[in-house]
Enzyme design. Structure first.
Site, mmCIF file in Angstrom:
data_model
loop_
_atom_site.group_PDB
_atom_site.id
_atom_site.type_symbol
_atom_site.label_atom_id
_atom_site.label_comp_id
_atom_site.label_asym_id
_atom_site.label_seq_id
_atom_site.Cartn_x
_atom_site.Cartn_y
_atom_site.Cartn_z
ATOM 1 N NE ARG A 218 42.728 -16.149 24.285
ATOM 2 C CZ ARG A 218 42.818 -16.212 25.616
ATOM 3 N NH1 ARG A 218 43.962 -16.005 26.209
ATOM 4 N NH2 ARG A 218 41.759 -16.494 26.350
ATOM 5 C CD GLU A 247 48.557 -20.884 24.084
ATOM 6 O OE1 GLU A 247 47.906 -21.462 24.968
ATOM 7 O OE2 GLU A 247 48.687 -19.656 24.026
ATOM 8 C CG HIS A 265 48.011 -19.759 28.147
ATOM 9 N ND1 HIS A 265 47.272 -19.786 26.998
ATOM 10 C CD2 HIS A 265 47.354 -18.911 28.981
ATOM 11 C CE1 HIS A 265 46.211 -19.003 27.120
ATOM 12 N NE2 HIS A 265 46.235 -18.456 28.328
HETATM 13 P P1 NAD Z 1 38.824 -6.674 29.445
HETATM 14 O O1 NAD Z 1 37.609 -7.022 28.664
HETATM 15 O O2 NAD Z 1 38.655 -6.170 30.832
HETATM 16 O O3 NAD Z 1 39.690 -5.594 28.631
HETATM 17 C C1 NAD Z 1 39.875 -5.650 27.240
HETATM 18 C C2 NAD Z 1 39.977 -4.220 26.726
HETATM 19 O O4 NAD Z 1 40.281 -4.268 25.332
HETATM 20 C C3 NAD Z 1 38.661 -3.437 26.885
HETATM 21 O O5 NAD Z 1 38.887 -2.222 27.576
HETATM 22 C C4 NAD Z 1 38.196 -3.195 25.450
HETATM 23 O O6 NAD Z 1 37.535 -1.959 25.289
HETATM 24 C C5 NAD Z 1 39.539 -3.220 24.694
HETATM 25 N N1 NAD Z 1 39.388 -3.531 23.270
HETATM 26 C C6 NAD Z 1 38.574 -4.442 22.692
HETATM 27 N N2 NAD Z 1 38.739 -4.435 21.350
HETATM 28 C C7 NAD Z 1 39.676 -3.488 21.086
HETATM 29 C C8 NAD Z 1 40.273 -3.018 19.880
HETATM 30 N N3 NAD Z 1 39.931 -3.490 18.675
HETATM 31 N N4 NAD Z 1 41.213 -2.060 19.975
HETATM 32 C C9 NAD Z 1 41.558 -1.540 21.197
HETATM 33 N N5 NAD Z 1 41.023 -1.937 22.362
HETATM 34 C C10 NAD Z 1 40.091 -2.916 22.300
HETATM 35 O O7 NAD Z 1 39.738 -7.975 29.416
HETATM 36 P P2 NAD Z 1 40.914 -8.385 30.428
HETATM 37 O O8 NAD Z 1 40.327 -9.093 31.596
HETATM 38 O O9 NAD Z 1 41.818 -7.233 30.664
HETATM 39 O O10 NAD Z 1 41.644 -9.494 29.525
HETATM 40 C C11 NAD Z 1 42.267 -9.132 28.302
HETATM 41 C C12 NAD Z 1 42.667 -10.388 27.535
HETATM 42 O O11 NAD Z 1 43.698 -11.083 28.252
HETATM 43 C C13 NAD Z 1 41.559 -11.454 27.425
HETATM 44 O O12 NAD Z 1 40.663 -11.184 26.376
HETATM 45 C C14 NAD Z 1 42.358 -12.718 27.175
HETATM 46 O O13 NAD Z 1 42.562 -12.886 25.795
HETATM 47 C C15 NAD Z 1 43.707 -12.432 27.844
HETATM 48 N N6 NAD Z 1 43.945 -13.283 29.026
HETATM 49 C C16 NAD Z 1 45.060 -14.040 29.063
HETATM 50 C C17 NAD Z 1 45.334 -14.832 30.171
HETATM 51 C C18 NAD Z 1 46.589 -15.639 30.249
HETATM 52 O O14 NAD Z 1 46.595 -16.649 30.933
HETATM 53 N N7 NAD Z 1 47.664 -15.217 29.625
HETATM 54 C C19 NAD Z 1 44.430 -14.886 31.235
HETATM 55 C C20 NAD Z 1 43.297 -14.070 31.186
HETATM 56 C C21 NAD Z 1 43.060 -13.270 30.065
#
Ligand code: NAD
Length: 291
Positions: A218, A247, A265
């Site tokens: 994000r 965005e 994005h």
């Molecule tokens: P996920 O929930 O599987 O993984 C997130 C990880 O972050 C988890 O392992 C969690 O323990 C860790 N985490 C949470 N808070 C934390 C902190 N303060 N410090 C360290 N680690 C922390 O999520 P994911 O499926 O891997 O997706 C991650 C992010 O990617 C989503 O939240 C979203 O914002 C972003 N995303 C972007 C797109 C895009 O189009 N660019 C698409 C999908 C997701």
């Protein structure tokens, strides 16, 4: 029940949902909708929920619910869901492409060729092989990226506040070690009060000189003006991002900063992912409707 598809989904989704209710993409029927299904475009705020007295279930086709006012939905007894399992491969492939684009100078090479230039001497490449990739958050997307990075001969280290061991990472480390040891850092945490601005001047100062950051998480997780300053000062080797504070990022200093690779994005925007999103949504609607 009326199911409102507020954003764009795979063309076959309305047909697949038809046995559970009346499916519409007419936003003017919001007041009739029991289920609203969105992607990133439609933000489900208080005003929108207040216009939907029959609303009981919101699904975001995507990872995270930060585009929905979850607190207000809870107050109103509306269930909120997302489809975190669908998008991991699509986002990981884009994150990998962004990482590879920086040392290969893909953007600059392509743009200069089209301007009639031949920068063969000027554009000196480096390799990913043998470099260390630091993953901030080792969730679904990061683990997919780790597999790809290891196949390219990279060492993978990771920091995660809630995960202490992961076979996809060579080592779990603390945040400061990740900053000081990584040649590439890829951000995969959700946006929370804690992750908001976690890559600002203080963190950037702890990084290896010339290291690069990939952000498909994000826009708010990094501090934009600090990233631009670090690029201008030559401390940061590159910044590649798919997500932005605003965005589209109109007027953002990133647009004119050096060694930056940007995509609009596109992380989840693969045809394959749209089909998987459809599967995840159908499963959730089947559970909700009890059919
Ligand atoms: P996920 O929930 O599987 O993984 C997130 C990880 O972050 C988890 O392992 C969690 O323990 C860790 N985490 C949470 N808070 C934390 C902190 N303060 N410090 C360290 N680690 C922390 O999520 P994911 O499926 O891997 O997706 C991650 C992010 O990617 C989503 O939240 C979203 O914002 C972003 N995303 C972007 C797109 C895009 O189009 N660019 C698409 C999908 C997701």
């Amino acid at each position: 029940m009326v199911i409102l598809l507020a954003d764009a989904f795979a063309p076959d989704l309305p047909g697949r949902l038809a046995s559970y209710g009346e499916v519409t993409s007419d936003f003017g029927r919001l007041h009739e909708a029991e289920v609203v299904i969105v992607r990133s475009k439609t933000k489900v705020d208080k005003a929108m929920m207040d216009k939907a007295p029959k609303l009981r279930y919101i699904i975001r086709g995507g990872v995270g619910v930060d585009t929905i006012d979850v607190g207000y939905a809870k107050e109103k007894g509306i269930e909120v869901d997302n489809t975190p399992e669908a998008s991991s491969v699509a986002v990981a492939e884009l994150a990998f492409a962004l990482m590879l684009a920086m040392p290969c100078h893909i953007s600059e090479a392509d743009a200069s060729m089209k301007q009639g230039k031949w920068l063969k001497k000027e554009l000196e490449r480096t390799e990913l092989n043998g470099k260390t990739l630091g993953l901030i958050g080792i969730g679904r997307i990061a683990r997919e990226l780790a597999v790809r990075a290891r196949a390219f001969g990279m060492k993978v280290i990771a920091f995660d506040k809630f995960v202490t061991s992961c076979t996809d990472s060579d080592e779990m480390v603390d945040f400061d070690s990740l900053l000081s040891r990584s040649d590439y850092i890829s951000v995969h945490v959700p946006l929370t009060p804690e992750t908001n601005g976690m890559l600002g001047a203080k963190a950037l100062a702890k990084m290896k000189k010339g290291a690069c950051i990939v952000n498909t998480s994000r826009g708010q997780v990094i501090v934009e003006q600090d990233i631009v300053a670090a690029l201008n000062e030559g401390l940061l080797g590159g910044y590649a991002a798919d997500v932005f504070l605003k965005e589209p990022p109109e007027g953002s200093p990133l647009l004119s900063a050096p060694r930056v690779v940007l995509t609009p994005h596109l992380g989840a925007s693969t045809g394959e992912n749209l089909l998987r999103l459809g599967d995840s949504i159908v499963t959730r609607i089947a559970r909700y409707s009890g059919k």
